[in-house]
Design an enzyme around this catalytic site. Sequence first.
Site: not given
Ligand code: F6R
Length: 240
Positions: A67, A135, A137, A142
Site C-alpha cells: 500500500d 482494527n 486490517h 479496513e
Molecule cells: C502497512 C500495512 C498495514 C500495517 C498495519 C500495522 O504497509 O499494510 O496493514 O501492517 O497498519 O502497522 P504497524 O506495524 O505500524 O503497527
Amino acid sequence: MKVIKCDNYDAVSQKASEIVIDQIKKKPNTVLGLATGSTPLKLYSNLVSAYEKKEISFKHILSYNLDEYIGIDRNHSQSYYQYMHQHLFSLVDMNEENIHIPNNDVTRIDEIAELYNKDLNKHQIDLQILGIGSNGHIGFNEPGTPLGNETFIVELDEQTRKDNKRFFKSLNEVPKYAITMGIKNIMRSKKIILMASGIEKADAIYQMINGRVTDELPASVLQLHPDVVVIVDQLAGSKL
Ligand code: F6R
C-alpha cells in the site's frame, strides 16, 4: 494457520527473518510482498545484516508493496516509498526496476489502482509479509471492505488514522486515503507471514484466529489460506 509465540519483538523479527532468508536462499528470484509500519522494521534490519554478511542477495528479487498513502507526495518523509528506500532498498543490492510501490499520483487517480493491479497479476507473490491493524486490517483493507477486492483506493478508518498519527505532527496531517492491494491479491500469495507485537494487537490477533471469517475483521480471511504463519510476541498473543 500456524501460530508461533515468541518472547518479544526481537524474537518475532528473528523468526520472520529466518523464514524470509530461507526463502531467498531457496529461490533467489523470489517475488516478495512487503509491508511497512513499525512491525517489520527489525525484520528489514535483519535482512540488511544478512545481505551485508553475503548470506543473501536482492539482485533478482521482485517486490510488491501492499500500500501507499494518497495525499502526500512520494518525497514526503512518511510516504511508504521513502520508508522502503530508507529501511531496505537503498541498503541492499535491490534493482530499482524490480521495486513496485503503488503509485499515489492524484492526477492519475482514475487509473493507478488498475495499473498496479495489472502489474501485480503478472506474477504470483511467493512470500507476503503482513502486519495487522488494531482494527484487524491487513494492507489497508479496513473493516467492511469486500473480501473479493483487488487493488483499490480506500478511505482510511478513523482508528487507522489515529494509530498512525504517531508518524505525523497531528491527526490532521495523516492522509485520509490510500491505495492498497485487496484481500484477493493478498490471498493469491503462495505463503504469508503475519507479524504482530504489542498489547494493542491482542484483540485483533484473537479474532483473526478464533473468530468467524468476516469482512468486519479483514485478517480473519487468512483462516482460508493454506499457508499462513502468524508470529506474535507475548503481548500480541496474550488473548490466545
Ligand atoms: C502497512 C500495512 C498495514 C500495517 C498495519 C500495522 O504497509 O499494510 O496493514 O501492517 O497498519 O502497522 P504497524 O506495524 O505500524 O503497527
